[in-house]
Motif scaffolding. Structure first.
Motif, PDB file in Angstrom:
ATOM      1  N   ILE A  60      12.496   7.709  24.737  1.00 26.52           N
ATOM      2  CA  ILE A  60      13.414   8.367  25.674  1.00 26.52           C
ATOM      3  C   ILE A  60      12.661   8.607  26.986  1.00 26.52           C
ATOM      4  N   PRO A  61      13.170   8.072  28.108  1.00 32.32           N
ATOM      5  CA  PRO A  61      12.505   8.335  29.388  1.00 32.32           C
ATOM      6  C   PRO A  61      12.549   9.833  29.709  1.00 32.32           C
ATOM      7  N   ALA A  62      11.439  10.383  30.179  1.00 29.87           N
ATOM      8  CA  ALA A  62      11.405  11.816  30.515  1.00 29.87           C
ATOM      9  C   ALA A  62      12.361  12.082  31.676  1.00 29.87           C
ATOM     10  N   PRO A  63      13.040  13.239  31.647  1.00 30.45           N
ATOM     11  CA  PRO A  63      14.038  13.526  32.688  1.00 30.45           C
ATOM     12  C   PRO A  63      13.448  14.121  33.981  1.00 30.45           C
ATOM     13  N   SER A  64      14.137  13.833  35.055  1.00 23.95           N
ATOM     14  CA  SER A  64      13.777  14.441  36.346  1.00 23.95           C
ATOM     15  C   SER A  64      14.736  15.600  36.591  1.00 23.95           C
ATOM     16  N   ALA A  65      14.659  16.220  37.774  1.00 25.74           N
ATOM     17  CA  ALA A  65      15.569  17.325  38.090  1.00 25.74           C
ATOM     18  C   ALA A  65      16.969  16.774  38.343  1.00 25.74           C
ATOM     19  N   ASP A  66      17.027  15.556  38.890  1.00 26.70           N
ATOM     20  CA  ASP A  66      18.300  14.933  39.232  1.00 26.70           C
ATOM     21  C   ASP A  66      18.683  13.929  38.136  1.00 26.70           C
ATOM     22  N   SER A  67      19.715  14.237  37.384  1.00 24.80           N
ATOM     23  CA  SER A  67      20.050  13.367  36.248  1.00 24.80           C
ATOM     24  C   SER A  67      20.790  12.103  36.686  1.00 24.80           C
ATOM     25  N   THR A  68      21.152  12.004  37.975  1.00 23.83           N
ATOM     26  CA  THR A  68      21.944  10.844  38.419  1.00 23.83           C
ATOM     27  C   THR A  68      21.080   9.711  38.979  1.00 23.83           C
ATOM     28  N   CYS A  69      19.790   9.987  39.229  1.00 22.32           N
ATOM     29  CA  CYS A  69      18.963   8.957  39.882  1.00 22.32           C
ATOM     30  C   CYS A  69      18.267   8.058  38.858  1.00 22.32           C
ATOM     31  N   ALA A  70      17.772   6.913  39.354  1.00 20.99           N
ATOM     32  CA  ALA A  70      16.929   6.045  38.504  1.00 20.99           C
ATOM     33  C   ALA A  70      15.486   6.388  38.863  1.00 20.99           C
ATOM     34  N   CYS A  71      15.155   7.686  38.703  1.00 22.55           N
ATOM     35  CA  CYS A  71      13.878   8.191  39.230  1.00 22.55           C
ATOM     36  C   CYS A  71      12.658   7.638  38.492  1.00 22.55           C
ATOM     37  N   ASN A  72      12.859   7.139  37.255  1.00 25.28           N
ATOM     38  CA  ASN A  72      11.709   6.597  36.521  1.00 25.28           C
ATOM     39  C   ASN A  72      11.363   5.170  36.939  1.00 25.28           C
ATOM     40  N   ASP A  73      12.151   4.619  37.862  1.00 25.12           N
ATOM     41  CA  ASP A  73      11.850   3.283  38.373  1.00 25.12           C
ATOM     42  C   ASP A  73      11.004   3.396  39.633  1.00 25.12           C
ATOM     43  N   CYS A  74       9.893   2.674  39.662  1.00 28.35           N
ATOM     44  CA  CYS A  74       9.092   2.631  40.896  1.00 28.35           C
ATOM     45  C   CYS A  74       9.757   1.606  41.816  1.00 28.35           C
ATOM     46  N   GLU A  75      10.239   2.094  42.965  1.00 29.13           N
ATOM     47  CA  GLU A  75      10.978   1.198  43.875  1.00 29.13           C
ATOM     48  C   GLU A  75      10.115   0.033  44.340  1.00 29.13           C
ATOM     49  N   PHE A  76       8.810   0.240  44.379  1.00 28.44           N
ATOM     50  CA  PHE A  76       7.904  -0.831  44.848  1.00 28.44           C
ATOM     51  C   PHE A  76       7.728  -1.899  43.764  1.00 28.44           C
ATOM     52  N   MET A  77       7.478  -1.465  42.537  1.00 22.55           N
ATOM     53  CA  MET A  77       7.330  -2.413  41.421  1.00 22.55           C
ATOM     54  C   MET A  77       8.619  -3.211  41.242  1.00 22.55           C
ATOM     55  N   LYS A  78       9.743  -2.518  41.444  1.00 22.68           N
ATOM     56  CA  LYS A  78      11.031  -3.147  41.184  1.00 22.68           C
ATOM     57  C   LYS A  78      11.462  -4.069  42.331  1.00 22.68           C
ATOM     58  N   LEU A  79      10.635  -4.233  43.363  1.00 25.37           N
ATOM     59  CA  LEU A  79      10.932  -5.232  44.398  1.00 25.37           C
ATOM     60  C   LEU A  79      10.692  -6.644  43.857  1.00 25.37           C
ATOM     61  N   ASN A  80       9.893  -6.732  42.781  1.00 27.80           N
ATOM     62  CA  ASN A  80       9.620  -8.042  42.189  1.00 27.80           C
ATOM     63  C   ASN A  80      10.851  -8.546  41.435  1.00 27.80           C
ATOM     64  N   SER A  81      11.096  -9.854  41.522  1.00 29.16           N
ATOM     65  CA  SER A  81      12.201 -10.451  40.765  1.00 29.16           C
ATOM     66  C   SER A  81      11.799 -11.868  40.380  1.00 29.16           C
ATOM     67  N   LEU A  82      12.537 -12.423  39.413  1.00 25.76           N
ATOM     68  CA  LEU A  82      12.258 -13.785  38.955  1.00 25.76           C
ATOM     69  C   LEU A  82      12.432 -14.790  40.108  1.00 25.76           C
ATOM     70  N   LYS A  83      13.476 -14.579  40.911  1.00 30.57           N
ATOM     71  CA  LYS A  83      13.732 -15.498  42.028  1.00 30.57           C
ATOM     72  C   LYS A  83      12.590 -15.437  43.055  1.00 30.57           C
ATOM     73  N   LYS A  84      12.171 -14.218  43.388  1.00 28.47           N
ATOM     74  CA  LYS A  84      11.063 -14.089  44.362  1.00 28.47           C
ATOM     75  C   LYS A  84       9.782 -14.688  43.795  1.00 28.47           C
ATOM     76  N   LEU A  85       9.572 -14.528  42.493  1.00 26.70           N
ATOM     77  CA  LEU A  85       8.372 -15.092  41.875  1.00 26.70           C
ATOM     78  C   LEU A  85       8.414 -16.614  41.969  1.00 26.70           C
ATOM     79  N   TYR A  86       9.574 -17.191  41.677  1.00 24.73           N
ATOM     80  CA  TYR A  86       9.725 -18.652  41.748  1.00 24.73           C
ATOM     81  C   TYR A  86       9.443 -19.151  43.177  1.00 24.73           C
TER      82      TYR A  86
END
Ligand code: 13P
Ligand code: SF4
Length: 330
Positions: free
Chosen positions: A272-298
């Motif tokens: 279970i991902p640990a919760p943040s104060a804001d239950s509506t956000c995808a706060c456990n995602d690092c926006e920088f890490m998630k810039l990577n994609s299969l298409k960009k890698l290709y």
């Protein structure tokens, strides 16, 4: 695509963008390019699962640096964030190091601009500097030894007790290491956006709802969160822990990407991902890490761009504290 077009795109977007045939099997194409170009793909645990699965090696920052140090591939494709690719380049100045998105930064690395740090350091002339690997190459040039969350305690303890130390840029990891070693390192005031958003109140509530779950955390979390944790460690350490523990359920305070490996290693356990104060956000995602994609890698492998380059003098100076870390961690 013409090189001028590529350069313009990299300046604007940080990655190459072109429409690709939707029928193209990107995984197969990436595998082909890897062979053709004698490349190795190194992915961090925080990127999307499909980008972890395609890697030759997936791991934490220490494992990735160690892997970069021993590869004989001509090109290193780093699927992670910029400071990790930069570290691979410093270790391998004669190899080509590319990454899917040049803008994949890190809030910790950004929190310590080299010029400001130089002024700060000047106030402590008798201190040695330990720098967490989540830092720019420029900061590493002002460093005695680099560390990661996996070896921070060992690196700190490699200095005599009387040696005064500065720890940068993560105040949470530095504070945690101070608490377990009894040192009083001077801490730079930096932090990770992902690991600072956890809510103690909501974690406690969740622990009350799941009394059979163990709470585990990355040391970049704030002290009140760490005080609740049954196990604290790097991503690799957290992954090893869930495999060795007899518990069947875990509340995990670190970036969501690691859950991919946890589920793979223990399909019968619940994470279970640990919760943040804001239950509506995808706060456990690092926006920088998630810039990577299969298409960009290709596309990055096809055009061998964006490439990490550094001035020779920066490589020369930054290499010393990184090599020291690799030596100590052997
Ligand atoms: P690890 O070295 O534990 O994988 O951590 C990397 C990181 O960026 C943590 O936020
Ligand atoms: Fe940096 Fe935090 Fe993202 Fe890790 S999770 S790369 S420390 S911003």
């Amino acid at each position: 695509m013409e090189q001028v077009e590529i350069n313009k795109m990299l300046e604007e977007k940080g990655f190459i963008d072109e429409s690709i045939d939707s029928k193209l099997n990107l995984v197969e194409e990436i595998k082909k390019l890897k062979k053709e170009k004698n490349a190795v793909i190194l992915s961090h645990f925080y990127v999307e699962g499909e980008l972890q699965d395609i890697a030759d090696y997936v791991g934490d920052s220490l494992g990735l640096a160690q892997e970069a140090a021993k590869t004989d591939a001509e090109t290193i494709v780093f699927v992670g964030v910029h400071f990790m690719a930069e570290t691979a380049k410093i270790i391998n100045p004669n190899k080509k190091v590319i990454l899917p998105d040049l803008k994949a930064s890190c809030s910790l690395a950004e929190s310590a601009p080299a010029e400001t740090f130089a002024e700060f350091k000047a106030n402590y002339p008798d201190h040695k500097v330990i720098t967490y690997i989540n830092a720019t190459a420029a900061l590493k040039t002002m460093t005695d030894v680099v560390c990661t969350s996996a070896n921070a305690k060992q690196i700190v303890e490699s200095f005599p007790k009387e040696q005064k130390l500065i720890f940068a840029p993560d105040k949470n990891l530095g504070g945690y290491i101070n608490s377990i070693t009894g040192r009083e390192m001077v801490l730079w005031d930096g932090a990770c956006v992902v690991h600072e958003q956890y809510s103690v109140e909501n974690i406690v509530k969740l622990m009350d709802e799941h009394t059979d779950a163990e709470f585990i955390a990355h040391p970049e979390c704030e002290k009140p969160v760490l005080l609740l944790a049954k196990h604290i460690g790097s991503t690799t350490s957290l992954l090893n822990y869930v495999q060795s523990s007899s518990a069947k359920k875990f509340i995990v305070a670190t970036e969501s990407g690691i859950l991919h490996q946890m589920v793979k290693a223990c399909p019968d356990k619940i994470f279970i991902p640990a919760p943040s104060a804001d239950s509506t956000c995808a706060c456990n995602d690092c926006e920088f890490m998630k810039l990577n994609s299969l298409k960009k890698l290709y596309l990055c492998m096809k055009y061998e761009q964006p490439e990490v380059t550094l001035p020779d003098d920066v490589i020369e100076k930054a290499k010393i504290p990184i090599q020291r870390m690799l030596e100590i961690s052997k």
